[in-house]
Design a protein around this motif. Sequence first.
Motif, short mmCIF file in Angstrom:
data_model
loop_
_atom_site.label_atom_id
_atom_site.label_comp_id
_atom_site.label_asym_id
_atom_site.label_seq_id
_atom_site.Cartn_x
_atom_site.Cartn_y
_atom_site.Cartn_z
N LEU A 129 1.02 -1.26 0.05
CA LEU A 129 -0.17 0.04 -0.31
C LEU A 129 0.44 1.02 0.62
N LEU A 132 1.17 1.51 -3.52
CA LEU A 132 0.57 1.73 -4.74
C LEU A 132 0.68 2.98 -5.05
N ASP A 133 0.43 4.20 -4.17
CA ASP A 133 0.06 5.05 -4.64
C ASP A 133 0.89 5.94 -5.13
N GLU A 134 2.08 5.68 -5.20
CA GLU A 134 3.36 6.16 -5.65
C GLU A 134 2.74 5.51 -7.40
N LEU A 136 0.45 4.14 -8.89
CA LEU A 136 -0.69 5.16 -9.76
C LEU A 136 -0.52 5.96 -10.01
N ALA A 137 0.28 6.91 -8.92
CA ALA A 137 0.32 8.33 -9.34
C ALA A 137 1.31 8.91 -10.84
#
Length: 171
Positions: A129, A132-134, A136-137
């Motif tokens: 997690l 994941l954000d990095e 997707l960005a």
Amino acid sequence: MRKPNAGDHVDDVLAQWQNVRPEGDASPMAIFTRVYRLSKYLNRRIADVFRKHGLHDGEFDLLATLYRSGQPQGLTPNALRHAAVLSSGAMTNRLDRLEAAGLIQRVPNPDDRRSLLIRLTVQGQTVLLGCLDEYLATLDGLQAPLDKEQRQALASGLRVLLRTLEEQCDD
């Protein structure tokens, strides 16, 4: 540096082929050489994201597959291997690395005493997690030059190609 609406490297390659072999049709290169070149650039950018989080792309893929499966008890190695399209040897090596890092655990399968389940650890979920954000960005930034309609058309065309190749390989 090229202007935004100018041709790309593949256009130059196609023109060269047209010059040296005008009777031939090099047009299939228009799609597949671009996909190949794109994959090289994309792999580098995405590998940088995973590396920051101590992962390789295949390791991220396994962690993400376990997480999104919605199966807290875990998945069998075979189900995981099938989802990741890996040989059993490659799967074993990846699982060994992830287990040594404390990101997954192998647990007895309550439904089949002869097999194991692969389960994310709390640390594995945290690492996934956190990455994941990095990830997707980064993907969003990479697709930024395309408008919504171009993104949908590209995804649709690639889906047809991928589905066809997957069906051929499953035979």
